[in-house]
Design an enzyme around this catalytic site. Structure first.
Site, PDB file in Angstrom:
ATOM      1  N   THR A  10       1.034  -1.429  -0.368  1.00 20.55           N
ATOM      2  CA  THR A  10       0.104   0.222  -0.025  1.00 20.55           C
ATOM      3  C   THR A  10       0.840   0.810  -0.156  1.00 20.55           C
ATOM      4  OG1 THR A  10       0.047  -0.173   2.876  1.00 20.55           O
ATOM      5  CG2 THR A  10      -1.870  -1.006   1.423  1.00 20.55           C
ATOM      6  N   MET A  11       0.163   2.244  -0.135  1.00 18.79           N
ATOM      7  CA  MET A  11       1.160   3.733   0.626  1.00 18.79           C
ATOM      8  C   MET A  11       1.431   3.526   1.695  1.00 18.79           C
ATOM      9  SD  MET A  11       0.499   5.948  -2.458  1.00 18.79           S
ATOM     10  CE  MET A  11       0.733   6.995  -2.185  1.00 18.79           C
ATOM     11  N   SER A  16       9.312   2.546  -2.072  1.00 14.80           N
ATOM     12  CA  SER A  16      10.810   3.541  -2.582  1.00 14.80           C
ATOM     13  C   SER A  16      12.059   3.455  -1.420  1.00 14.80           C
ATOM     14  CB  SER A  16      10.155   4.931  -2.620  1.00 14.80           C
ATOM     15  OG  SER A  16       8.921   5.145  -3.691  1.00 14.80           O
ATOM     16  N   ASP A  83      10.664   1.554  -9.934  1.00 14.11           N
ATOM     17  CA  ASP A  83       9.460   2.310  -8.782  1.00 14.11           C
ATOM     18  C   ASP A  83       8.535   2.463 -10.021  1.00 14.11           C
ATOM     19  OD1 ASP A  83       9.405   2.874  -6.012  1.00 14.11           O
ATOM     20  OD2 ASP A  83      10.042   4.538  -5.990  1.00 14.11           O
ATOM     21  N   GLU A  84       7.741   2.331  -8.868  1.00 13.09           N
ATOM     22  CA  GLU A  84       6.021   2.868 -10.264  1.00 13.09           C
ATOM     23  C   GLU A  84       5.426   2.288 -10.048  1.00 13.09           C
ATOM     24  OE1 GLU A  84       4.692   4.968  -7.949  1.00 13.09           O
ATOM     25  OE2 GLU A  84       5.717   6.082  -6.299  1.00 13.09           O
ATOM     26  N   CYS A 141      -2.931  -0.625   9.033  1.00 23.14           N
ATOM     27  CA  CYS A 141      -4.033  -0.153   8.460  1.00 23.14           C
ATOM     28  C   CYS A 141      -3.676   1.959   9.838  1.00 23.14           C
ATOM     29  CB  CYS A 141      -4.734   0.057   9.030  1.00 23.14           C
ATOM     30  SG  CYS A 141      -6.695   0.494   9.470  1.00 23.14           S
ATOM     31  N   ILE A 166      -6.053   7.610 -11.396  1.00 24.90           N
ATOM     32  CA  ILE A 166      -4.579   8.425 -11.124  1.00 24.90           C
ATOM     33  C   ILE A 166      -4.430   9.611 -10.539  1.00 24.90           C
ATOM     34  CG2 ILE A 166      -2.092   8.479 -12.093  1.00 24.90           C
ATOM     35  CD1 ILE A 166      -3.033   6.451 -13.662  1.00 24.90           C
ATOM     36  N   ILE A 168      -1.398  11.272  -8.486  1.00 27.48           N
ATOM     37  CA  ILE A 168      -0.082  11.291  -7.931  1.00 27.48           C
ATOM     38  C   ILE A 168      -0.450  12.504  -6.527  1.00 27.48           C
ATOM     39  CG2 ILE A 168       2.300  12.042  -7.862  1.00 27.48           C
ATOM     40  CD1 ILE A 168       1.305   9.910  -9.723  1.00 27.48           C
ATOM     41  N   GLY A 169       0.255  11.815  -5.309  1.00 26.80           N
ATOM     42  CA  GLY A 169       0.038  12.246  -3.630  1.00 26.80           C
ATOM     43  C   GLY A 169       0.606  11.246  -2.750  1.00 26.80           C
TER      44      GLY A 169
END
Length: 192
Positions: A10-11, A16, A83-84, A141, A166, A168-169
């Site tokens: 997850t974010m 990264s 990445d990404e 979480c 999408i 971006i953030g």
């Protein structure tokens, strides 16, 4: 024999920083790494892999014109790190597969599995279908202590459940959540 790896999370799960760590380990041993990132994520500048803890490294920006296979043939790296990877399209993932299978260069792709609505990204879908090894990078979480598996989009600190796939953030726009907290927040959300 080279393999295609897909490491997803997850974010805010540390993808990264993991890319940067693996690149450092290869380079510390005198090995060559090709570091790629999607041109779509421009939060810290195009062609940058940046971790939320402040580490960064210049990378090659992947766009529709980049011939990743020609780059790999010319550079002959020991490994390619992406990445990404969720922002890749199916054809670009196919090129990564060819690099692994035909050039015998390992590729480790990092990215989100799904968007804020729980839908697979095109790149993630292709990687989940074709990767030799799939590994989850875990985090907890935002609201409880369960494993986060969803990305919740927020605006002004409030969850939202509509919009383009999408956007971006970082922490200002997304929080990692478990499925139960995601469902509860979605149930309680003001319907647009």
């Amino acid at each position: 024999m080279a393999k295609l790896y897909f490491r997803y999370g997850t974010m805010n799960s540390g993808k990264s920083i993991e890319v940067l760590r693996v690149a450092h380990n290869y380079e510390e041993q005198g090995k060559k790494v090709l570091l790629l990132t999607s041109v779509v994520d421009d939060r810290f500048g195009v062609g940058k892999v940046t971790s939320r803890i402040g580490m960064d490294k210049t990378a090659i920006a992947v766009d529709a014109q980049l011939d990743m296979r020609a780059l790999a043939e010319r550079e002959r790296p020991n490994c390619i790190l992406v990445d990404e990877a969720q922002f890749l399209n199916k054809e670009q993932v196919g090129v990564l597969i060819d690099i692994v299978d035909e050039l015998d260069i390992p590729v480790i792709a990092y990215g989100l599995r799904a968007d804020f609505m729980g839908q697979l990204f095109e790149g993630s879908n292709a990687l989940l279908a074709a990767a030799d090894t799939i590994e989850e990078i875990k985090t907890v979480c935002w609201y409880c202590d369960k494993k986060a598996i969803m990305n919740m989009r927020c605006k002004d600190g409030e969850p939202i459940f509509h919009g383009e796939q999408i956007q971006i953030g970082g922490n200002e726009s997304y929080v990692p959540v478990c499925r139960k907290c995601y469902a509860a927040k979605r149930k309680n959300a003001v319907h647009e």
